[in-house]
Every structure is written in C-alpha cells, then in structure tokens.
Write an enzyme that holds these catalytic residues in place. Structure first.
Site, short mmCIF file in Angstrom:
data_model
loop_
_atom_site.label_atom_id
_atom_site.label_comp_id
_atom_site.label_asym_id
_atom_site.label_seq_id
_atom_site.Cartn_x
_atom_site.Cartn_y
_atom_site.Cartn_z
N HIS A 37 99.85 9.32 87.25
CA HIS A 37 100.63 8.11 87.22
C HIS A 37 101.85 8.04 86.27
O HIS A 37 102.98 7.40 86.87
CB HIS A 37 99.67 7.20 86.90
CG HIS A 37 98.50 6.73 87.65
ND1 HIS A 37 97.02 7.15 87.25
CD2 HIS A 37 98.25 6.29 88.96
CE1 HIS A 37 96.35 6.78 88.17
NE2 HIS A 37 96.97 6.40 89.37
N MET A 184 94.80 15.59 88.66
CA MET A 184 94.47 14.63 87.90
C MET A 184 94.08 13.39 88.97
O MET A 184 94.79 13.34 89.73
CB MET A 184 95.46 13.97 87.12
CG MET A 184 95.72 15.06 85.99
SD MET A 184 96.61 14.28 84.70
CE MET A 184 96.71 15.61 83.42
#
Lengths: 283, 283
Positions: A37, A184
């Site tokens: 992110h 991730m």
C-alpha cells in the site's frame, strides 16, 4: 496529514485544493496497510500534489461466506504509517457514511469479471466497481493508483474508467514482496507459521514460469503446467486456478505473443492468496 | 453557441469554463427538440452560467424491437432552436465517439427500474444510467436538468446520483403540453391525424384523476379506475399500465398521503406514449 470521516467535509477540502491548482491523487485501500500500500502512496506522490488515501472495508465486495467481519483492521497503525509516508489526507468513513440508505445502484463490468477470481467470487467486482465509482465521484481525483497485485481488479477498473469516461488517469504500481518472495497482502496475517513458509510456493511457481518465458516458451499450456507442477509440491497448497491470459482483456491466450499475465489463486490452509506475473509490459 | 462532436475538445472547453469560475449546466437529450426540451434549457440557465445540451440518440437504451433506427433526427433544426434559446454549447457526438470500443461496463439501478416503463422495457434504464454516467463524467456539470415527463427516469437518475455520490444537483422541470393538453414528446410525430386527436385522452384521464384528488380521494384504486375508465372511452388507445406510486421510490401506494405519482403508458395506434400527474409536490 488530515484525517477525516465525513464526505461533505472532504468535498470542501478537495474544492480548496482544486482552487489552489493542486493535482489530486487517490489510493483506495481497505486498510491494514503494508509496504505494498505504501508503495502506492509513494507512486501517487510522483503523479500528484495532494495524495489522498481512503481506508474502507467495503461490505458489498465480500461474499456471504467471505471474511468481511474478520478482515483485519488497525486504523491507528494505518494513519501512523500514512503520516510517515507523506500522505496528505486519510479518509476513514463509516459504513453508514458510505451507505446511508439502501444502495440500489451498481456498476458492473461484463466479461472481464467472469474469469480468474471473478469466477469464484460472484458479485465481488460489482462491489469493487461500485465503491470505486463512489470514491471517484467523492474525490474527483486526477489520478488513482492501483496495485498490480490485484491484476484483475486493475484491468476491470481500467475498463470501467474507459467505458464510463471517468476523467481520471489510472496508474499501476508493481507487486511488493517479502524477502522470501511472498507477495504482500493484508490477508497474510491469517497464515500460521507453517502456512507462512508454505505460501512462498506461489512466488516460486511464478519464478519457474518466468524462466520458461525467458527461454522463449510460447505455449501457455506449458507455462500453466509448470506452475501447477511447482504448486503441487507443497502439500498445504490447494490450487484454485492457474491462468495465462492477456493482461487487458483477461482472455485466455492460445499463444504467448507480446504480453501475458500468469495469474494464480491458491488456498494455503484456509487462507486464499493470489499472485501473478506480468510478462512483456513495463510497470 | 459552440457546436462540437469530440469529447477531448469538449473537455478543454469545460476546463476553461471551470477556470473562469463558471457553473456548468447540462441538459441531456436525444434531439428532435420541442418546447419541452427548450424549457429544460431555460431552467438550466436559471441554475448555471454555461448551459450545455447533448444530442445523442443512445443505441443501448433501445430494445431490439424498439425505434432506435427510425427515432426522429434533425440536427440543423435542433441547433437553430438551441441558439435561439440561449444554449452555450451543443454536443453532438457520433455513436463511434461515445462507444469507440465494445462497452462492457453498465450502471444499473435495482427495484426502481422493475416497475412502470421498466417492466415493459428490459434494459432500458441500464442503458439510460450508463449513458448519463458517461455524460456526467464528460461534462462534470454542477447541475443537470431532467423533465418530469419521464418521471421514472427522473427518479432513477436521482437515486443513481445519490448512491454513486455524483457531485451534481439534479433539477426537475415540469411537463410542457400542447394547447390541447398532449404532453410534448419527440415521438408525437409518429401519430397520424386521427391518432393525434385520440392521444389527448391521456391528459384527459389525468385531469379526471386530479379532480378526484382535489376532492380528497385517498384510495389509489379509485384513482386508477377513473383513469382507466377515461382511457377506455378512446377506441384507438390501448393501455399498457396505469399506476399510482410514490414519486421517489416508485412503490405502489396503498393510500395517498402527501405525495403521489399517477403514471400511465398507452399505445395510440403503434405509438407508445407516456404521461403522468405529480401530486403533492412542487416542481
């Protein structure tokens, strides 16, 4: 960094930014942020002057038997990470703020959503397109950044933006991996120690696919079989799909020409993980 | 008045208007303009500084057996009328400009579109919502004006704007009628002389409904029966539906309280006409 949970206040801030000539960037997320992110936030900073991140676990994109209720949430940690990364505004609306009344409107993309994850998650991408449309109309950003990790989501959003003439440039950002190669994901937290080790097999299988592609393999079946072969070596891994498709149309390839997307979804224990390899296209 | 058929050029002009602080108004139409349309333009002028009218016969909102091919078109006449009415910009894109590639994205509104015209025109309102979303994203107007004549369309668009957070105020404008009461419609041109006379029965039936409402009639069945009674006096008129619903939710009313919409659709010969009476609400 501004933290805000009301749409009306957000619109005021965005209007001020517009007046001062700032280019607005949006990174829509469901929170429980990781370096993937944060890489999107950094990418947004390259392309805009005022970077906004939305954190909203969107109920309408989860199936009935999916993990909406237990999806991990940690707003304090998220906002700290965003501050450190140079995010300008974090939008954290409640479900009530985003869906004050029964929502009857939906935005759907045909064809692209029948395949890959869409085949196993009916309604998921309609939920995604609907919330992303809402966020686009709330932020009216100039650019929005999505990760290549959710390759199908990226293709679907790009098609939606093209079809509906959203005046927004969609920027894609590469997959960020742990040291051992695991992509991730907020859902990695569901993995126990043994599963965490086993999960590396997804990336391992894609590395083998890449080796074949580097040797000029053109036959998608040979790629797919190699990926399946590697995934099958891991007893904890249950394959949902392994596909070799065009990265924009998501249509199965008969032959690998210039571009290809090797996309996989597997269960490691009870946790569903996805990963992919984008071939022949720069990010 | 600027006349333009390319989206990219249109976006440039709109961006200039924004920079000079102008409020932008949009009136989406399918052309073959009559005084009803022109009243929408005048209404838009009250609420904005730069009034845009789009003229586009949208193929995806017509059913297979409907009148897309023969829908009346007269662009020269339309642009002359718009100039006289003080329109600032007229957008006349080709089908290719609006749908350069296969469109896979659709915007739908549930429930509201199952009823009234929606029940007889499957897919129609999805076509409407999709093109209106496109036009909203192309023009990014501050306000958009829709006529009360298409009462269901108005309710559907208002719900879509609310659900998807479009930053646009929807203004409604009253039905404009011919001297004898027939609601103006581009489709009135399909009527022959005899049918044109017969078509007055729609408005006549609604006037009788209004008389009952003024006498404090609260029972929707009595209203509906009266409308059917009047429509049935006209041999050329074939009723499709007569409904008494809430003007926002379009749900059938059990009792008329504050607001009601009496909506009718009839065939006069081969021409399908709609009309309605909005009760208890100002326009």
């Amino acid at each position: 960094m501004i933290i805000i949970d009301k749409i009306s206040k957000l619109r005021e801030i965005i209007a001020e930014c517009r007046l001062s000539g700032k280019k607005i960037g949006l990174v829509p997320t469901m929170g429980y942020l990781h370096n993937g992110h944060l890489s999107l936030v950094k990418k947004a900073k390259e392309y805009s002057d005022f970077v906004c991140v939305s954190i909203f676990v969107n109920p309408i994109q989860f199936g009935e038997n999916e993990d909406f209720a237990k999806y991990p949430r940690d707003l304090n940690r998220d906002t700290e990470l965003l501050k450190e990364t140079g995010c300008d505004l974090c939008f954290t609306p409640s479900v009530k703020e985003m869906y004050p009344n029964e929502i009857l409107t939906s935005v759907s993309v045909d064809k692209l959503t029948d395949k890959l994850c869409g085949a196993y998650r009916p309604g998921h991408f309609t939920g995604v397109c609907t919330i992303v449309s809402k966020l686009f109309n709330i932020f009216t950003p100039d650019i929005a950044v999505f990760g290549q990790k959710d390759a199908q989501q990226l293709a679907v959003i790009k098609k939606m933006v093209e079809d509906l003439n959203f005046p927004i440039e969609i920027i894609k950002a590469p997959i960020i991996r742990e040291k051992d190669g695991l992509a991730m994901s907020s859902r990695n937290i569901y993995l126990n120690e043994e599963e965490r080790k086993a999960a590396v097999v997804l990336h391992k299988s894609l590395k083998e696919a890449e080796k074949l592609l580097l040797k000029n393999e053109k036959n998608p079946s040979n790629i797919i079989n190699k990926v399946i072969e590697v995934l099958t070596t891991e007893p904890l891994c249950k394959i949902q799909y392994v596909s070799c498709v065009h990265p924009y149309t998501l249509e199965d390839l008969n032959e690998i020409k210039d571009k290809a997307l090797i996309a996989i979804a597997c269960y490691i224990g009870k946790t569903r993980l996805i990963d992919n390899l984008l071939w022949g296209e720069k990010i």
